[in-house]
Design a protein around this motif. Structure first.
Motif, mmCIF file in Angstrom:
data_model
loop_
_atom_site.group_PDB
_atom_site.id
_atom_site.type_symbol
_atom_site.label_atom_id
_atom_site.label_comp_id
_atom_site.label_asym_id
_atom_site.label_seq_id
_atom_site.Cartn_x
_atom_site.Cartn_y
_atom_site.Cartn_z
ATOM 1 N N ALA A 16 0.798 -1.300 0.085
ATOM 2 C CA ALA A 16 0.291 0.127 -0.098
ATOM 3 C C ALA A 16 0.814 1.208 0.056
ATOM 4 C CB ALA A 16 -0.954 0.251 1.324
ATOM 5 N N MET A 49 0.735 3.770 -3.056
ATOM 6 C CA MET A 49 -0.228 4.987 -3.019
ATOM 7 C C MET A 49 0.420 6.080 -3.405
ATOM 8 S SD MET A 49 -0.252 5.189 1.119
ATOM 9 C CE MET A 49 -0.702 6.899 1.498
ATOM 10 N N GLU A 65 0.974 10.231 -2.310
ATOM 11 C CA GLU A 65 0.919 11.433 -1.622
ATOM 12 C C GLU A 65 1.688 12.266 -2.149
ATOM 13 O OE1 GLU A 65 -0.343 9.669 2.678
ATOM 14 O OE2 GLU A 65 1.755 9.492 2.251
ATOM 15 N N GLU A 113 7.760 7.125 16.912
ATOM 16 C CA GLU A 113 6.854 8.251 16.947
ATOM 17 C C GLU A 113 5.662 8.072 17.923
ATOM 18 O OE1 GLU A 113 4.151 11.009 13.976
ATOM 19 O OE2 GLU A 113 4.403 9.007 13.382
ATOM 20 N N LEU A 123 1.821 0.788 7.586
ATOM 21 C CA LEU A 123 0.484 0.961 7.085
ATOM 22 C C LEU A 123 -0.354 1.064 8.463
ATOM 23 C CD1 LEU A 123 -1.665 1.721 4.942
ATOM 24 C CD2 LEU A 123 -1.664 -0.699 4.608
ATOM 25 N N ARG A 142 -0.885 3.921 10.269
ATOM 26 C CA ARG A 142 -2.064 4.790 9.700
ATOM 27 C C ARG A 142 -3.312 4.680 9.824
ATOM 28 N NH1 ARG A 142 0.710 8.008 5.406
ATOM 29 N NH2 ARG A 142 -1.497 9.043 5.079
ATOM 30 N N ILE A 143 -3.659 3.154 10.028
ATOM 31 C CA ILE A 143 -4.999 2.925 10.134
ATOM 32 C C ILE A 143 -5.414 2.835 11.563
ATOM 33 C CG2 ILE A 143 -6.645 0.840 10.011
ATOM 34 C CD1 ILE A 143 -4.973 -0.181 7.510
ATOM 35 N N GLN A 145 -4.296 5.315 13.562
ATOM 36 C CA GLN A 145 -4.389 6.546 13.982
ATOM 37 C C GLN A 145 -5.737 6.989 13.544
ATOM 38 O OE1 GLN A 145 -1.728 9.583 12.044
ATOM 39 N NE2 GLN A 145 -0.086 7.940 11.781
ATOM 40 N N LYS A 146 -6.528 6.515 12.458
ATOM 41 C CA LYS A 146 -7.933 6.885 12.091
ATOM 42 C C LYS A 146 -8.685 6.085 13.384
ATOM 43 C CE LYS A 146 -11.056 7.776 9.101
ATOM 44 N NZ LYS A 146 -11.400 9.199 8.375
ATOM 45 N N ASP A 180 -8.641 8.228 16.445
ATOM 46 C CA ASP A 180 -9.557 9.127 16.208
ATOM 47 C C ASP A 180 -11.027 9.000 16.842
ATOM 48 O OD1 ASP A 180 -7.468 10.595 15.310
ATOM 49 O OD2 ASP A 180 -8.011 10.855 13.473
ATOM 50 N N MET A 222 -7.354 -5.829 5.000
ATOM 51 C CA MET A 222 -7.116 -4.605 5.713
ATOM 52 C C MET A 222 -8.079 -4.667 6.720
ATOM 53 S SD MET A 222 -4.318 -2.973 4.724
ATOM 54 C CE MET A 222 -3.623 -4.480 3.608
ATOM 55 N N THR A 271 -10.531 -2.589 9.100
ATOM 56 C CA THR A 271 -10.940 -1.302 8.985
ATOM 57 C C THR A 271 -10.689 -0.441 10.360
ATOM 58 O OG1 THR A 271 -13.214 -1.771 9.811
ATOM 59 C CG2 THR A 271 -12.724 -1.885 7.308
ATOM 60 N N PRO A 272 -10.700 0.754 10.515
ATOM 61 C CA PRO A 272 -10.625 1.588 11.691
ATOM 62 C C PRO A 272 -11.573 1.188 12.736
ATOM 63 C CG PRO A 272 -10.217 2.853 9.812
ATOM 64 C CD PRO A 272 -10.674 1.844 9.197
ATOM 65 N N GLU A 273 -12.769 1.026 12.117
ATOM 66 C CA GLU A 273 -13.985 0.771 12.910
ATOM 67 C C GLU A 273 -13.626 -0.797 13.524
ATOM 68 O OE1 GLU A 273 -14.229 1.742 9.756
ATOM 69 O OE2 GLU A 273 -15.040 3.684 10.074
#
Lengths: 191, 356
Positions: free
Chosen positions: B172, B176, B178, B241, B257, B260-261, B263-264, B267, B336, B338-340
């Protein structure tokens, strides 16, 4: 819930060859030109060889967390399998923009804004089937003005190799045609 | 104002290799990183650098061995099955103490597996992979920007320690796009004349590169020298980090990756009132054990999220040493989370451990 264009999480999906990936990339490039945070995550592999293709494009005022998401503010779907797969994943209140000439069974959801436009027929009228994706992009930007038209045109100039720059005018016309089609449908932009 | 480009992770990494002064690239195409060879085959000749498509990954890594031995800044890249083929060569390069950069754009395995992203090569990357006692410095980028930045860092660390450095990415991050900024880079001056085989002048003895020390007494001396070097690396090169750890009751631990997932997911969880933070190891070797140990006296539970069956979680547990529960959540096969889905799992675990 839209938060004033702070964040747009979009999926673009369709057949390989419909310009799905380049639509998302043009949008991402335009976002970058406006100093926004962007990410563009394509499906890759077998899809690239002619099956279905999709890309998640995120444009945000803030740092983007996950480039891979499962729920979307907006979806652009250009074939029936993509409609079936992604319509359930649009957040309530979101937008689903689709190619109405290709998709015979749109979703029956009523909690999202469904907008179908016959972009393939319009592209045929313009005598260039390849600008179908730009008609769709124009329509999308009329619904969700996440970037300006000027940025899209500048992005196209950067994304298209120089040997295709003679196609810039027809791409611009296609964008304008898409915008006009949404205006004719009298759908209000969602901000 | 910084100048940004829109690039795939693979392309940004390739461009950074050119800017870092990579003299020679050897590789063999494999999805999801074939853009690297394509990009370099197009661009490197313009800079009078060497690009060669070798006949296999085994050949690639041994060409890297040769070029590194001759003092050149050199690299290869591949994806999981190809990296497996390189393990013998990597062990030789580590044994012969040569600097080079190896990039693994991880796909899901085992075997040919799938071309979709995975993190199943964690153990191979940080625990050995090849034979014998050696370590690679392993850098794990989580963005296209870091794909570029870690090329410079990787080459510099390789030179500093005369050791192979692995950039462990995934499909990914490689595929991807950016925005990326190529920051000004100054290459540190490194004297390779004491060991590189550049042709013997009359003024010095012959330089000799080998990983063969047939006498056990000499081999052990060499082993101890390598171990001292790895100790230096552990003391000086740990990178990580932290996000939202100051007030965290729980902690995600994830790299690349997955981070990153997470982090979502973080939130979403925080909106629900769950105070969770994230520790993202940037170096997977050396690993931030120390920091995890410290955080274990602050948080009530840690959750390692990976695209594998649970590999890095073992290192998290080593750091935490039983102080708080360390749990794992992962997906495999190129799927993958999902954040949920991650948040749901987190909520279940908080209930299970009665730690809310």
């Amino acid at each position: 819930m839209k938060n004033n264009n702070q964040l747009e999480e979009l999926i673009v999906a369709g057949f390989g060859g419909q310009g799905v990936l380049s639509l998302g990339m043009t949008l991402a490039y335009a976002g970058m030109l406006e100093n926004k945070e962007i990410s563009w995550m394509p499906s890759y592999g077998p899809e690239m060889r002619g099956g279905t293709a999709n890309c998640i494009t995120i444009i945000s005022a803030n740092k983007i967390s996950s480039p891979i998401i499962s729920l979307f503010d907006s979806a652009i779907v250009l074939n029936q399998p993509s409609m079936d797969k992604f319509a359930p994943r649009v957040k309530p209140g979101g937008i689903l923009l689709y190619e109405s000439g290709t998709i015979l069974k749109p979703s029956t959801r009523t909690d999202i804004e469904m907008i179908g436009i016959p972009a393939t027929t319009e592209a045929l009228k313009m005598k260039n089937t390849k600008v179908m994706n730009m008609i769709i992009l124009g329509a999308y930007l009329q619904l969700r003005p996440v970037v300006s038209n000027e940025s899209i045109l500048e992005a196209l100039q950067k994304v298209l190799p120089e040997k295709y720059h003679h196609l810039l005018p027809i791409n611009r016309q296609a964008l304008e045609r898409g915008e006009a089609m949404v205006v004719e449908l009298k759908v209000q932009p969602v901000s | 104002m910084a100048e940004f480009k829109l690039m795939k992770g693979n392309e940004a990494m390739a461009e950074a290799a050119i800017l870092a002064g990579c003299d020679a690239y050897f590789g063999y195409p494999i999805t999801p990183q074939s853009e690297v060879l394509e990009y370099l085959a197009r661009e490197m000749p313009k800079h009078n650098r060497i690009v060669m498509q070798a006949e296999s990954e085994v050949a690639s890594i041994n060409m890297v061995y040769g070029a590194a031995g001759a003092g050149f800044r050199t690299m290869t890249s591949s994806s999981s099955p190809g990296i497996s083929l390189m393990q013998e060569g990597i062990s030789y390069i580590a044994g012969a103490e040569l600097p080079c950069l190896i990039v693994n754009v991880n796909r899901a395995g085992p075997g040919l597996g799938t071309i979709q992203p995975g993190q199943g090569d964690y153990f191979q990357s940080v625990k050995g992979g090849g034979h014998g006692d050696y370590k690679m410095i392993v850098l794990a980028p989580a963005s296209v920007q870091e794909m570029a930045d870690f090329v410079y860092l990787g080459f510099d660390l390789a030179d500093k320690y005369r050791n192979p450095v692995l950039l462990l990415s995934d499909g990914a991050i490689g595929q991807m796009m950016e925005k990326v900024e190529f920051k000004p880079y100054t290459r540190p001056v490194v004297d390779k004349s004491t060991w590189a085989t550049t042709g013997k002048p009359k003024s010095r003895n012959r330089n000799y590169i080998t990983s063969l020390f047939i006498q056990p007494e000499r081999m052990e001396v060499h082993n101890l020298k390598l171990e001292e070097k790895f100790k230096q690396i552990r003391e000086n090169e740990v990178r990580f980090e932290e996000i939202n750890t100051t007030d965290a009751d729980y902690l995600f631990v994830a790299y690349g990756l997955s981070a990153r997932i997470c982090q979502k997911a973080m939130d979403i969880a925080r909106e629900k009132g769950i105070n969770i933070g994230l520790l993202r190891p940037i170096t997977l070797y050396p690993y931030p054990y120390q920091r995890l140990q410290e955080l274990a006296s602050q948080v009530k539970m840690m959750l390692s999220v990976e695209l594998n069956s649970g590999q890095m979680v073992e290192d998290v547990r080593l750091g935490v040493n039983g102080k708080v529960p360390v749990e794992f959540y992962g997906r495999m096969g190129g799927m993958m989370p999902t954040p949920e889905e991650i948040v749901h799992h987190l909520e279940t675990l908080i209930q299970y451990h009665h730690v809310n």
